[in-house]
Design an enzyme around this catalytic site. Structure first.
Site, short mmCIF file in Angstrom:
data_model
loop_
_atom_site.label_atom_id
_atom_site.label_comp_id
_atom_site.label_asym_id
_atom_site.label_seq_id
_atom_site.Cartn_x
_atom_site.Cartn_y
_atom_site.Cartn_z
N GLU A 120 0.84 -1.22 0.00
CA GLU A 120 0.00 0.00 0.00
C GLU A 120 0.87 1.26 0.00
O GLU A 120 0.55 2.26 0.66
CB GLU A 120 -0.92 -0.03 1.24
CG GLU A 120 -2.26 0.64 1.08
CD GLU A 120 -2.89 0.38 -0.27
OE1 GLU A 120 -3.32 -0.75 -0.50
OE2 GLU A 120 -2.94 1.32 -1.07
C1 LIG Z 1 2.13 -9.72 0.42
C2 LIG Z 1 1.92 -8.61 -0.53
C3 LIG Z 1 0.64 -8.21 -0.85
C4 LIG Z 1 0.42 -7.20 -1.78
N1 LIG Z 1 -0.86 -6.87 -2.16
C5 LIG Z 1 -1.04 -6.05 -3.22
C6 LIG Z 1 -2.33 -5.88 -3.80
O1 LIG Z 1 -3.32 -6.41 -3.30
N2 LIG Z 1 -2.44 -5.10 -4.91
C7 LIG Z 1 -1.37 -4.50 -5.49
O2 LIG Z 1 -1.53 -3.83 -6.50
N3 LIG Z 1 -0.13 -4.63 -4.96
C8 LIG Z 1 0.06 -5.40 -3.85
N4 LIG Z 1 1.32 -5.56 -3.32
C9 LIG Z 1 2.42 -4.84 -3.92
C10 LIG Z 1 2.95 -3.73 -3.03
O3 LIG Z 1 2.02 -2.70 -2.91
C11 LIG Z 1 4.31 -3.28 -3.60
O4 LIG Z 1 5.22 -4.34 -3.36
C12 LIG Z 1 4.81 -1.99 -2.99
O5 LIG Z 1 3.97 -0.92 -3.36
C13 LIG Z 1 6.23 -1.65 -3.38
O6 LIG Z 1 6.46 -1.84 -4.75
P1 LIG Z 1 7.69 -2.74 -5.24
O7 LIG Z 1 7.64 -4.02 -4.49
O8 LIG Z 1 7.69 -2.81 -6.70
O9 LIG Z 1 8.96 -1.96 -4.73
P2 LIG Z 1 9.74 -0.77 -5.51
O10 LIG Z 1 8.76 0.20 -6.06
O11 LIG Z 1 10.71 -1.36 -6.44
O12 LIG Z 1 10.50 -0.06 -4.30
C14 LIG Z 1 11.69 -0.61 -3.71
C15 LIG Z 1 12.16 0.34 -2.60
O13 LIG Z 1 12.48 1.61 -3.15
C16 LIG Z 1 11.73 2.63 -2.53
N5 LIG Z 1 11.31 3.60 -3.54
C17 LIG Z 1 10.83 3.34 -4.78
N6 LIG Z 1 10.53 4.48 -5.41
C18 LIG Z 1 10.80 5.49 -4.57
C19 LIG Z 1 10.70 6.91 -4.64
N7 LIG Z 1 10.22 7.52 -5.72
N8 LIG Z 1 11.08 7.64 -3.56
C20 LIG Z 1 11.55 7.04 -2.46
N9 LIG Z 1 11.68 5.70 -2.34
C21 LIG Z 1 11.31 4.93 -3.38
C22 LIG Z 1 10.54 1.95 -1.87
O14 LIG Z 1 10.11 2.65 -0.73
C23 LIG Z 1 11.10 0.58 -1.52
O15 LIG Z 1 11.73 0.65 -0.27
C24 LIG Z 1 1.53 -6.55 -2.36
C25 LIG Z 1 2.83 -6.91 -2.01
C26 LIG Z 1 3.03 -7.95 -1.13
C27 LIG Z 1 4.45 -8.37 -0.82
#
Ligand SMILES: Cc1cc2nc3c(=O)[nH]c(=O)nc-3n(C[C@H](O)[C@H](O)[C@H](O)COP(=O)(O)OP(=O)(O)OC[C@H]3O[C@@H](n4cnc5c(N)ncnc54)[C@H](O)[C@@H]3O)c2cc1C
Length: 600
Positions: A441
């Site tokens: 989220e």
């Molecule tokens: C168990 C689980 C359930 C989930 N459920 C859902 C769901 O129901 N629906 C859905 O759509 N998604 C869902 N997600 C996805 C989740 O919302 C994302 O994993 C999350 O938003 C982070 O995206 P990412 O994993 O691609 O990380 P990335 O976007 O690659 O980020 C990696 C790191 O970099 C940081 N970062 C990235 N961009 C920036 C920036 N611009 N400024 C500062 N820091 C930054 C982030 O804070 C993070 O620490 C789920 C994930 C999990 C693991």
């Protein structure tokens, strides 16, 4: 062994003393929440959480979910029966509008019960957990036809809603999504693409699953300005509301993950699936933000819920476990050793657990009240003020709330010593389950950026100035009584650190944007300290009034005062160190080139 008792008395204290729910019933928006109803909802919700959902928590963790060869997902044993009871009990209908089959109770009451369900079984509660937020988005932006066709069953709980944003290469940066939506002659769209990590993406507990999916139409502008939102049912719905054929959406696999094993986290494949646009073309992110903002409050609540569960586990254990003697001499000389409770360092951990848990509960409920006031407050000015406040507080409740919620679970685990690392005690599951709330989220670093980059400067800083004013008024009121003066003074100092940090940001973020990025996390935490500190001052004042009037449960009120003092003395001073971190600027963070991180 793990067990859970809903903290109904604490919720009631907060609803009456901090939220003032009992004084709001003249307002039509709160009319359904009479004292009897509130008490019945909390008691029955607590009972359902403790007796039905909590016993399934370790089952869900041990057995988890399975994706079968035909693409269906089997949930843990007992979940289907519990889900049927959940639906039959009307728990999905609390906050929904009456015209769609809801009970039109205030959000603040629905959130209060949601805490119990999440503490008892986080993984289970996620299956229907996003449906309310999906309904809000459909009601705000969907056509009347979509509303009539889908919302009543989603409210009734026979259908669930999901949120489909994430793709393998697009998490935080949703502008990168590749899922496509091709317009069809009949006004529908053909959706093609792959979404990952979709919570509750597939299961058979509900008759249908309504996916809200972000996708791009042909020729849409690049990046986040070209995203639209679509409603895609798992099973097609006829014009008369009957269920028809399976849509071409399927679960490709489920993830094997650290916690919340009982919730299926799915890869969802859309192979020309039929969907309908919600709201305007290319304005999908704004529509999805309606869902996301509500979901973010819900995730902040998950931080609190896991903290409560862990705190109960640790407090019970510490009362039972005997090790060593009190530093001041044996407390129970006739026993071979004293309980863990005599050791100041164990007290440090338990007091932190208690102070954050009760403080976050007040903050979550006060936040939910603002959501209600945005709709129901008497004047436009009050509605605007509530909107400003909840916009500012949402990233704090999500980011700080889940950071502290997780910290509490780790502290609670520490209280158990080595036994906390062993599965049978249950607290290690709590730690694992709590961890996700800091990530999904919008990861907490992104919440911090939202606070500093968007919420602070919005409307010329109107929200933060209003927040400072609220704190100043409460500090003045707190100083009027000697019993609460030390707490008010500590809050005043923490608030001064927040004001200084805000000023520093105003002066330094424009010249170097990295200063804002580097400051954001510490800023979110100072703001969290002040917001929870404000709640503690309010709770202390309410407790003191009851003590002075000889009303209420005296031991409970004294505990509130003592815990408020603890928060003032042991947590609020952290604001000073956080401010100094902020004033250090971005330089030391950004000094090294990327390759320097991988050298031996
Ligand atoms: C168990 C689980 C359930 C989930 N459920 C859902 C769901 O129901 N629906 C859905 O759509 N998604 C869902 N997600 C996805 C989740 O919302 C994302 O994993 C999350 O938003 C982070 O995206 P990412 O994993 O691609 O990380 P990335 O976007 O690659 O980020 C990696 C790191 O970099 C940081 N970062 C990235 N961009 C920036 C920036 N611009 N400024 C500062 N820091 C930054 C982030 O804070 C993070 O620490 C789920 C994930 C999990 C693991």
């Amino acid at each position: 062994m793990p067990s859970y008792t809903a903290p109904v008395a604490d919720t009631m204290f907060i609803l009456n003393e901090i939220v003032g729910l009992d004084r709001l019933t003249n307002n039509p928006g709160f009319a359904a929440a009479s004292g009897d109803i509130v008490a019945a909802v909390l008691e029955e919700g607590g009972k359902f959480a403790g007796e039905v959902l909590n016993p399934l928590n370790p089952v869900g963790d041990e057995i988890g979910c399975t994706r079968n060869d035909d693409g269906t997902v089997t949930v843990p044993p007992g979940f289907q029966e519990a889900f049927d009871q959940f639906v039959a009990g009307g728990w999905t209908t609390l906050h929904a509008p009456e015209e769609f089959g809801g009970q039109a109770l205030p959000m603040v009451l629905a959130i209060a019960v949601e805490e119990y369900f999440t503490s008892a079984n986080h993984a289970f509660n996620m299956y229907h957990g996003l449906t309310g937020a999906a309904v809000s988005a459909i009601l705000a932006k969907g056509s009347e036809e979509l509303q009539k066709k889908y919302v009543p069953n989603m409210v009734a709980g026979t259908w669930c809603g999901t949120m489909n944003l994430t793709e393998p290469h697009a998490g935080t940066d949703l502008g990168l999504i590749k899922t496509r939506a091709q317009p069809q002659a009949d006004g529908s769209y053909s959706i093609t693409g792959t979404k990952i990590f979709i919570s509750g993406g597939e299961h058979g507990m509900a008759e249908n699953i309504i996916h809200l999916v972000l996708a791009k139409t042909p020729g849409a502008p690049a990046g986040s300005k070209g995203i639209s939102l679509f409603l895609v049912p798992k099973i097609m719905v006829d014009d008369d509301g009957a269920l028809g054929e399976q849509n071409t959406v399927s679960c490709g696999s489920i993830e094997h993950k650290m916690g919340i094993h009982g919730n299926a986290t799915c890869v969802m494949n859309y192979d020309g699936a039929t969907g309908w646009m919600i709201g305007e073309e290319n304005k999908g992110l704004a529509a999805m933000f309606i869902m996301m903002n509500q979901a973010r409050l819900g995730v902040g609540l998950q931080g609190l819920a896991q903290a409560e569960l862990a705190y109960q586990q640790a407090a019970r254990y510490a009362l039972d476990r005997r090790q060593g003697r009190a530093l001041t001499g044996p407390a129970e000389p006739d026993k071979p050793a004293d309980t863990l409770f005599v050791h100041p360092d164990v007290r440090r951990m338990l007091m932190e657990c208690k102070a954050f848990t009760e403080g976050l509960r007040a903050l979550c409920l006060w936040g939910a009240l603002q959501v209600d006031l945005v709709k129901y407050a008497d004047t436009e000015e009050e509605r605007q003020a509530a909107d400003d406040l909840i916009s500012l507080l949402t990233p704090v409740i999500k980011g700080y709330g889940t950071d502290k919620g997780f910290d509490v679970t780790v502290l609670a685990q520490q209280v158990f010593g080595g036994h906390g690392y062993i599965r049978e005690w249950g607290v290690e599951q709590t730690v694992r389950d709590a961890r996700i709330a800091m990530i999904y989220e919008g990861a907490n670093g992104v919440q911090a950026m939202d606070l500093v980059g968007r919420k602070l400067p919005a409307n010329g800083g109107r929200s933060i100035q209003a927040f400072f004013k609220i704190v100043a008024e409460d500090v003045a009121a707190g100083k009027a009584d000697p019993a609460t003066t030390p707490i008010a003074e500590a809050l005043e100092k923490a608030n001064q650190q927040l004001q200084a940090a805000t000023m520093w940001l105003m002066q330094n973020a424009m010249t170097n944007p990295n200063n804002a990025g580097a400051a954001s996390y510490a800023y979110m935490h100072i703001m969290g300290i002040v917001a929870v500190g404000l709640m503690w001052l309010r709770m202390a004042r309410a407790a003191q009034e009851q003590i002075a009037a000889g009303a209420g449960n005296a031991a409970y009120m004294q505990a509130k005062l003592a815990t408020a003092r603890f928060f003032a003395e042991r947590i609020m001073p952290d604001a000073g160190a956080l401010r100094r971190k902020i004033e250090g600027g971005a330089e030391s963070l950004m000094a090294l080139p990327p390759e320097a991180f991988l050298t031996a």
